[in-house]
Design a protein around this motif. Structure first.
Motif, short mmCIF file in Angstrom:
data_model
loop_
_atom_site.label_atom_id
_atom_site.label_comp_id
_atom_site.label_asym_id
_atom_site.label_seq_id
_atom_site.Cartn_x
_atom_site.Cartn_y
_atom_site.Cartn_z
N TRP A 119 -7.08 -3.06 -1.15
CA TRP A 119 -8.54 -2.87 -1.26
C TRP A 119 -8.96 -2.52 -2.68
O TRP A 119 -10.16 -2.54 -2.99
N GLU A 120 -8.01 -2.20 -3.54
CA GLU A 120 -8.34 -1.78 -4.90
C GLU A 120 -8.18 -2.90 -5.92
O GLU A 120 -8.30 -2.66 -7.12
N ALA A 151 -12.46 -1.19 4.94
CA ALA A 151 -11.95 0.04 4.33
C ALA A 151 -13.05 1.08 4.12
O ALA A 151 -12.77 2.19 3.67
N ASN A 157 -16.96 -2.83 3.77
CA ASN A 157 -15.89 -3.63 4.36
C ASN A 157 -15.08 -2.76 5.33
O ASN A 157 -15.45 -1.62 5.63
N ASN A 164 -2.44 -0.98 -3.29
CA ASN A 164 -3.44 -0.90 -2.25
C ASN A 164 -4.31 -2.15 -2.33
O ASN A 164 -4.98 -2.36 -3.34
N LEU A 169 -9.42 -6.85 -5.65
CA LEU A 169 -9.98 -7.92 -4.83
C LEU A 169 -10.34 -9.12 -5.69
O LEU A 169 -10.89 -8.98 -6.79
N HIS A 217 -11.12 -11.97 -0.57
CA HIS A 217 -10.44 -10.80 -0.04
C HIS A 217 -11.38 -9.62 0.00
O HIS A 217 -12.18 -9.40 -0.92
N GLY A 218 -11.27 -8.82 1.06
CA GLY A 218 -11.92 -7.52 1.12
C GLY A 218 -13.42 -7.54 1.12
O GLY A 218 -14.04 -6.53 0.75
N PHE A 223 -9.67 -8.89 6.25
CA PHE A 223 -9.41 -8.80 4.81
C PHE A 223 -9.53 -10.15 4.13
O PHE A 223 -10.18 -10.29 3.10
N PRO A 228 -17.64 -3.42 -1.80
CA PRO A 228 -17.00 -3.89 -3.03
C PRO A 228 -18.01 -4.44 -4.02
O PRO A 228 -19.11 -4.84 -3.64
N ASP A 255 0.84 -1.19 0.00
CA ASP A 255 0.00 0.00 0.00
C ASP A 255 0.88 1.25 0.00
O ASP A 255 1.75 1.41 0.86
#
Length: 502
Positions: free
Chosen positions: A487-488, A404, A402, A485, A490, A357-358, A329, A408, A218
């Motif tokens: 979270w961007e 973050a 989530n 990152n 998944l 994920h996420g 996550f 998503p 990240d």
């Protein structure tokens, strides 16, 4: 979704013909199980590089919906000498205090001739004593068997035989081993995976599809970080045939899993049950407010335990705070017949699991059915040559933010098909007989898809993967150092279902 809209959706997706299977027809194999989210790789203050108390780790896991958790502190001379009984006492207290969580006392084993693996037991008498005995004899930090060599690889097999003996003599009911972050250093060779699995397919059952330390790349944490901590290149103990690109993550997932037709598929092409998980590897968790306190010199070496950390107030975002709490996550969701530790282990052993994920999906069901019955992830469906085989996929998309702070969106699901061609060389890294058979684009909160294979003639397996598509491509892309990152980008994956043709 209204019934009219639902039926139009099914028709548009080409699945109206399975409407009966969704109602009174063929029952979904996934409905037989409780689907429990968990993590088999998390550390505490009893790891030389850890921090959290057992209770802090558990509270964090419960905040993120974790149903089951394995505490896996590192093998280490000080751990073996001082930590095992202390951890056992903390876990005994925690089981009484948090009965809603299925909790194990495991360890992260330094595998002779390789790197790391999770180890944990079911119904073990003198669990702490067995763990310590195993660690003393078979952990390379204690016995010097780190280097890649035939003698050390044999030592790893001897460790599995030790577990088999404990099961046969009634000391424990069962044990499980998962290979952790297999390509972080490239030190577990294909022949080692096959040898361990062939020796004990009921004990050594799979690997982490994705490592922990997902926040390491990240950009908020500064330049140069690598998602998953995959920042290495081949070393003296690495398996030489691995290509340079194997030492990176792809959408956060290990190259062995992310590459279609790669190492994982080469094992599945042999018809081997080799299952994937995804875990936190929690040491220092991103944005947490807990920090270590100053310690006397040699604190861990002398006591096998770091001092209890404290709440500092401000969230921590710089290294080493690159992990996440269990369930925050990464999730491994297992189909269990009951909410018990033994049932979760049985589900993991059977490959009845999917990973995400996420919070990319809330729920994912994947069944294959024919006149011979219905099977879900990890199952084997036996059919006669010439049969039709159908796939039924149900995905419940995320509706809540989530960790973050955003919801998503699952933009595509891929149905991947691979031919089962039989055993090959123990060094095999790839198989050409794998492809994305069909892709689906979910458009509603609850999505249902199907596909039918007509007149099947040869054995094959099927698996799913999904993505948010945020990187503009629907194939996993190599994560960019210092600009990844988590979270961007998944992804989610399922374990396979095998179709055996007779």
């Amino acid at each position: 979704m209204s019934e009219v809209a639902r039926r139009r959706f099914l028709q548009g997706a080409g699945v109206l013909g399975v409407a009966g299977a969704l109602g009174t027809g063929t029952a979904s194999a996934t409905t037989r199980y409780q689907w429990l989210s968990g993590d088999h790789h998390a550390h505490t203050q009893y790891s030389y590089d850890g921090m959290y108390t057992v209770e802090q780790q558990i509270r964090g896991a419960l905040r993120h919906g974790t149903d089951w958790l394995v505490i896996t502190d590192h093998g280490h001379a000080s751990h073996e000498a001082h930590s095992v009984e202390a951890t056992a006492a903390d876990l005994l207290h925690a089981r009484r205090k948090f009965p809603q969580l299925l909790l194990w006392h495991g360890m992260e084993w330094n595998v002779p001739g390789a790197e790391h693996a999770t180890l944990f037991f079911e119904d073990c008498r003198d669990e702490a004593g067995v763990l310590r005995d195993f660690e003393r004899q078979f952990d390379w930090r204690l016995n010097g068997a780190e280097a890649s060599s035939p003698a050390n690889e044999k030592k790893a097999l001897d460790a599995i035989r030790f577990l088999q003996t404990k099961i046969r003599n009634g000391t424990m009911k069962s044990a499980l081993v998962f290979v952790n972050h297999p390509m972080r250093n490239g030190r577990v060779a294909p022949h080692e995976l096959r040898a361990l699995r062939d020796l004990a397919p009921d004990i050594v059952v799979g690997m982490e599809a994705a490592p922990g330390a997902q926040g390491d790349g990240d950009p908020l944490r500064g330049p140069g970080g690598h998602r998953g901590g995959y920042s290495n290149s081949p070393g003296s103990n690495s398996y030489a045939p691995y290509p340079p690109e194997a030492y990176r993550t792809y959408g956060g997932f290990d190259w062995m899993t992310a590459k279609v037709g790669g190492v994982w598929d080469s094992l599945l092409a042999e018809g081997l049950g080799w299952w994937i998980t995804s875990n936190s590897d929690s040491h220092f968790n991103s944005r947490d407010t807990i920090v270590r306190v100053p310690e006397p010199g040699g604190q861990f070496d002398l006591t096998g335990k770091h001092l209890d950390p404290v709440d500092s107030g401000p969230p921590q975002v710089s290294p080493p705070y690159v992990d996440f709490f269990p369930g925050e996550f990464s999730r491994t969701v297992v189909g269990a017949t009951r909410r018990t530790r033994g049932a979760v282990m049985e589900g993991l052993r059977a490959g009845r699991a999917w990973v995400s994920h996420g919070g990319l999906v809330d729920d994912l069901r994947f069944d294959v059915y024919a006149s011979g019955g219905t099977r879900t992830m990890g199952g084997r469906l036996r059919v006669r040559r010439g049969s039709d085989v159908s796939v039924l996929v149900k995905a419940r998309l995320a509706t809540r933010p989530n960790s973050a702070g955003f919801i998503p969106r699952l933009r595509r699901l891929d149905l991947i098909k691979g031919a089962v061609t039989g055993r090959s060389s123990s060094e095999t890294l790839a198989t050409p007989h794998v492809k994305v058979e069909r892709s689906y684009e979910p458009r509603w909160h609850y999505a249902v898809f199907t596909h039918t294979f007509r007149n099947v003639r040869e054995p094959f397996y099927l698996r799913l993967r999904g993505t948010d598509g945020n990187r503009g491509a629907f194939e996993p892309q190599a994560d960019t150092p210092g600009a990844a990152n988590p979270w961007e980008d998944l992804w989610c994956y399922t374990n396979p279902i095998f179709v055996e043709v007779r």
